[in-house]
Motif scaffolding. Structure first.
Motif, mmCIF file in Angstrom:
data_model
loop_
_atom_site.group_PDB
_atom_site.id
_atom_site.type_symbol
_atom_site.label_atom_id
_atom_site.label_comp_id
_atom_site.label_asym_id
_atom_site.label_seq_id
_atom_site.Cartn_x
_atom_site.Cartn_y
_atom_site.Cartn_z
ATOM 1 N N SER A 205 19.500 -59.527 -32.739
ATOM 2 C CA SER A 205 19.138 -57.641 -32.458
ATOM 3 C C SER A 205 19.928 -56.745 -32.221
ATOM 4 O O SER A 205 20.678 -57.197 -31.509
ATOM 5 C CB SER A 205 18.660 -58.627 -30.986
ATOM 6 N N LEU A 206 19.509 -55.363 -31.912
ATOM 7 C CA LEU A 206 20.189 -54.577 -31.980
ATOM 8 C C LEU A 206 19.851 -53.641 -31.660
ATOM 9 O O LEU A 206 18.887 -52.649 -32.656
ATOM 10 C CB LEU A 206 21.396 -54.453 -33.239
ATOM 11 N N PRO A 207 19.214 -53.470 -30.357
ATOM 12 C CA PRO A 207 18.016 -52.177 -29.663
ATOM 13 C C PRO A 207 18.635 -50.751 -30.305
ATOM 14 O O PRO A 207 19.483 -50.331 -29.761
ATOM 15 C CB PRO A 207 18.123 -52.523 -28.131
ATOM 16 N N PHE A 208 17.650 -50.160 -30.357
ATOM 17 C CA PHE A 208 18.163 -48.825 -30.846
ATOM 18 C C PHE A 208 19.046 -48.060 -29.838
ATOM 19 O O PHE A 208 19.147 -46.815 -30.338
ATOM 20 C CB PHE A 208 16.574 -48.206 -31.572
ATOM 21 N N GLN A 209 18.665 -48.533 -28.572
ATOM 22 C CA GLN A 209 18.877 -47.748 -27.909
ATOM 23 C C GLN A 209 20.590 -47.662 -27.210
ATOM 24 O O GLN A 209 21.561 -46.661 -27.484
ATOM 25 C CB GLN A 209 18.655 -47.988 -26.227
#
Length: 287
Positions: A205-209
């Motif tokens: 998981s690497l949220p674009f934000q």
């Protein structure tokens, strides 16, 4: 092998663009796109006011319409036809922006890299930065003389569900998901009706934000910190995914901005994965 490019070429400033806007070797693209739930019409907004000389690239229209999935990568022939129509020819420099700052512009950046455009940059801060400085805006569209454009497809930048499934089973490449942590963990519903929640087993998981700050890409130190927090090794081959192949391109851009190879993008992303019925769609624990 995935492409590695000079991070210094990825972005241009509003000042640089203002000084070079009249160059015949540059074409500016408004690649604005919004989630359907926002009710915003990016083309109407473009026609009401855009950076002078920009053409509008319709991410939903210039796409493979045969899959039933949203804004899938067009064929080389369809993309070339659109480039010729808007007068973007071989050897020209594409400058891309969107009306959020850094949201949908990376999708067109990635698409152009897939089809062999060597000179393509994103306006740092996008349209909001241009407007904040009181710079001029144009209205409407106008016809252009077609120019020759030759697509050169790079399959290393595109991943389908079979390639993703193999990567998840082997751990190489690493698969990284740009959706929010809540969607990744299955605690928030997907914005598209009918899609189940959760994530692909083995994905990171690497949220674009987490790679954006103030509407712009973080610097290398900030990006490296985000990669490390997600448990990623940015030196390893990577496939970026999201809900429908849009924000995954932000992560692909982030790897390039940190000096690593451009990551491949799973074009169908979660929309296709759920449709294919691959794996258990419960809220798997993140690594």
């Amino acid at each position: 092998m995935p492409q590695t490019i000079d991070p210094a070429t990825l972005f241009v400033s509003t000042q640089w663009l203002s000084e070079n806007l009249a160059s015949p070797n540059i074409l500016l693209f408004d690649a604005s796109w919004h989630m359907p739930a926002t009710g915003r019409d990016p083309r109407a907004e473009y026609e009401a006011g855009h950076i002078p000389g920009a053409v509008f690239f319709d991410i939903d229209a210039v796409a493979d319409q045969s899959t039933g999935l949203p804004h899938m990568l067009p064929s080389p022939e369809a993309f070339a036809e659109e480039m010729r129509r808007v007068s973007f020819g071989d050897g020209m420099h594409a400058i891309i922006y969107d009306s959020v700052g850094l949201f949908s512009a990376p999708r067109l950046w990635w698409t152009m890299k897939v089809f062999g455009v060597e000179k393509v940059s994103i306006l740092a801060g996008g349209l909001p930065a241009w407007k904040a400085e009181g710079r001029p805006l144009g209205k409407g569209e106008f016809a252009r003389e077609p120019r020759p454009f030759t697509p050169k497809f790079d399959p290393a930048l595109v991943a389908d569900w079979k390639k993703v499934n193999a990567a998840l089973e082997s751990g190489a490449p690493q698969v990284v998901d740009a959706r929010s942590a809540e969607r990744f963990m299955g605690r928030a519903a997907e914005p598209r009706p009918g899609l189940r929640s959760g994530h692909m087993p083995g994905a990171y998981s690497l949220p674009f934000q987490s790679v954006i700050e103030g509407g712009k890409m973080k610097d290398k130190a900030g990006l490296d910190a985000a990669f490390a927090e997600a448990g990623l090794d940015p030196a390893k081959p990577t496939i970026a995914s999201c809900g429908s192949g849009m924000t995954a391109c932000i992560l692909s851009l982030a790897f390039a901005a940190a000096g690593h190879p451009i990551s491949a993008v799973y074009d169908g992303s979660w929309s296709e994965w759920d449709e294919k019925g691959r794996g258990d769609h419960q809220a798997f624990q993140a690594r």
